[in-house]
Design a protein around this motif. Structure first.
Motif, PDB file in Angstrom:
ATOM      1  N   HIS A  49       0.849  -1.197   0.000  1.00 25.85           N
ATOM      2  CA  HIS A  49       0.000   0.000   0.000  1.00 25.85           C
ATOM      3  C   HIS A  49       0.885   1.246   0.000  1.00 25.85           C
ATOM      4  O   HIS A  49       1.096   1.878   1.047  1.00 25.85           O
ATOM      5  N   GLU A  83      -9.472  -5.404   4.022  1.00 29.85           N
ATOM      6  CA  GLU A  83      -8.640  -4.307   3.545  1.00 29.85           C
ATOM      7  C   GLU A  83      -7.745  -3.773   4.654  1.00 29.85           C
ATOM      8  O   GLU A  83      -8.143  -3.717   5.817  1.00 29.85           O
ATOM      9  N   ARG A 110      -6.556  -0.837   6.317  1.00 32.39           N
ATOM     10  CA  ARG A 110      -7.031   0.539   6.418  1.00 32.39           C
ATOM     11  C   ARG A 110      -6.755   1.077   7.824  1.00 32.39           C
ATOM     12  O   ARG A 110      -7.616   1.036   8.709  1.00 32.39           O
ATOM     13  N   LYS A 117       1.658  -4.926  -4.973  1.00 32.42           N
ATOM     14  CA  LYS A 117       0.371  -5.633  -4.930  1.00 32.42           C
ATOM     15  C   LYS A 117       0.532  -7.125  -5.204  1.00 32.42           C
ATOM     16  O   LYS A 117      -0.365  -7.923  -4.894  1.00 32.42           O
TER      17      LYS A 117
END
Length: 501
Positions: free
Chosen positions: A323, A413, A415, A475
């Motif tokens: 990320h 995810e 986050r 990724k």
């Protein structure tokens, strides 16, 4: 004589009475089980029960089963009942509401061999011995003052690690290896007074942790215990236990030599072994413990302090590489706080809110010990309205709770922002987030581990831009797991590090 007995009325009467007694016992046992309100259970096979349903990644298999059978399941591993909690409500019942009744540990063969008869904090059964041991650890080893006293050790070891990365000069860097030696060196300095390096020590540690994570058939199907002996599992455990015992004996003797003034290898600072020897000598607690207890406590610190910490560091960096926008934000935060200094210091960490949120998010997605350490009920107890008999093992699937879509928006995810303006922390008081467990058997070394993770992570991302070799995109980084007591990233994290300044 035997023919006379077989034909005598007394023999037949005795057989009839015996059959009646056995039948009555079977009927009463069946009725008592029928009358109990047990939690829902997956169908089980004869002899092995639900063992076949655990799979290679039990935390994932149990999560899938809980979606079908509910947040509180009763499984059977061989002939051992196992309660599985997969929701905050179920976890709270075990870790808080009925904490005392679930405060003990099951008797497990491999920890018994490796940890001096389970005479450590983690695996010892609940009772006065465990209470005294926990008190010694909290008061003398893991209090805030003691943790802070090793600040210079942590900062020095992190600086040495940063230098190693810098000297790689653009070549490949194995962060798994670096993070292992960082945490190992800090734990060694704090607990033993000096560093112990080399491939031999690393090999013993690796085999110790691997065995501690292993599955002993005899614990769940006693009459198949011969399998563990035939496979060599017990022999391996005894061998590693002997190697570690020889090492720890030398450590304790060297500390005693230091006290006699004949050894100069150690620093003058008080380490964990010194503290334990003082407690043993002074006997101020009224609790007498032998040298094996000192060694068991040292092993606890090693396994808990090294394995979980470096695994969490690897997962944190892996998620940041995947990320890049999050990496950019946290690099901006640490750069502003560092104000051009050569290194992030511990006093800077309290200002790094985004970094702290990243670590929380990593612990949510990659719970170090996903099923925590199993507990065992010492009394009959009602959990969420169900009857749980004494002697039932209990595990909390903290990994599944951390990924529950009813608790967390987009739970798969990464986050970190979800922890902004949130009081949720990892100290065991919020049952939707339990990376270190909770209740009286929760991890007592949280603060010791977290400060290492924060300091190391802050400095690595402050000093370097990290990329995957051969132009592989973040990724595409392999995030598959290697299951054990601590879940590690399956493949090592190899990076190319470029200095930012």
């Amino acid at each position: 004589m035997s023919s006379f007995l077989l034909n005598s009325p007394l023999f037949y009467y005795s057989c009839i009475v015996l059959i009646i007694i056995i039948s009555f016992k079977w009927i009463s046992t069946t009725l008592s089980k029928t009358n109990k309100n047990l939690p829902p259970s997956p169908p089980r096979l004869p002899i092995i029960g639900n063992l076949h349903q655990l799979g290679l990644n039990p935390h994932r298999s149990l999560e899938a089963l809980s979606k079908k059978h509910g947040p509180l399941m009763l499984m059977h591993l061989g002939n051992v009942p196992m309660l599985v909690a997969s929701s905050p409500e179920a976890a709270k019942e075990i870790l808080k509401t009925h904490d005392l009744k679930f405060a003990s540990r099951p008797k497990l063969r491999i920890p018994d061999i490796l940890l001096y008869g389970s005479n450590d904090i983690t695996f010892s059964p609940y009772g006065e011995y465990w209470r005294q041991l926990k008190s010694i650890a909290v008061v003398h080893l893991l209090n805030n003052t003691r943790v802070q006293s090793f600040q210079q050790v942590r900062e020095k070891e992190v600086a040495l690690m940063i230098d190693k990365i810098k000297n790689s000069d653009g070549s490949l860097v194995d962060l798994n290896e670096l993070f292992f030696w960082l945490t190992n060196n800090i734990v060694c300095m704090a607990s033993l007074g000096r560093k112990y390096g080399g491939s031999t020590f690393a090999d013993i540690m690796d085999r110790f942790v691997h065995l501690l994570s292993g599955f002993d058939v005899g614990d769940y199907i006693p009459w198949l215990a011969w399998i563990d002996r035939f496979s060599g599992l017990e022999e391996k455990a005894h061998k590693v236990a002997k190697e570690f015992d020889d090492f720890l004996e030398c450590v304790v003797e060297e500390h005693l030599d230091k006290r006699r003034g004949v050894d100069t290898l150690y620093s003058e600072d008080q380490d964990l072994v010194d503290t334990l020897l003082d407690v043993q000598r002074d006997n101020a607690t009224g609790f007498t413990f032998h040298r094996d207890v000192i060694k068991a406590l040292i092993l606890d610190v090693f396994t808990a302090g090294t394995d979980t910490t470096y695994a969490s560091l690897v997962w944190s960096i892996s998620e940041l590489i995947r990320h890049p926008s999050i990496m950019e934000k946290v690099q901006q935060e640490v750069t502003e706080i560092a104000q051009g200094r050569s290194m992030i210091l511990e006093k800077d960490l309290e200002k790094m809110n985004y970094l702290k949120a990243i670590i929380k998010e990593t612990l949510r997605l990659h719970t170090p010990v996903p099923l925590l350490v199993p507990r065992e009920s010492t009394q009959d107890v009602k959990v969420m309205g169900y009857d749980i008999p004494a002697g039932t093992q209990a595990i909390v699937n903290a990994w599944a709770i951390g990924r529950d879509p009813t608790l967390w928006e987009d739970p798969e995810e990464f986050r970190p922002e979800r922890f902004f303006n949130s009081s949720t922390d990892y100290k065991g008081l919020h049952f939707e987030f339990l990376p270190f467990g909770g209740g009286r058997r929760g991890c007592p070394g949280i603060q010791f581990a977290i400060v290492i993770i924060e300091l190391a992570l802050a400095n690595v991302i402050y000093k370097f831009d990290l990329a995957l070799p051969d132009g592989v995109k973040g990724k595409d980084l392999d995030m598959s797991e290697k299951y054990g007591l601590v879940v590690h990233k399956k493949s090592p994290l190899i990076v190319v590090a470029t200095s930012r300044f």
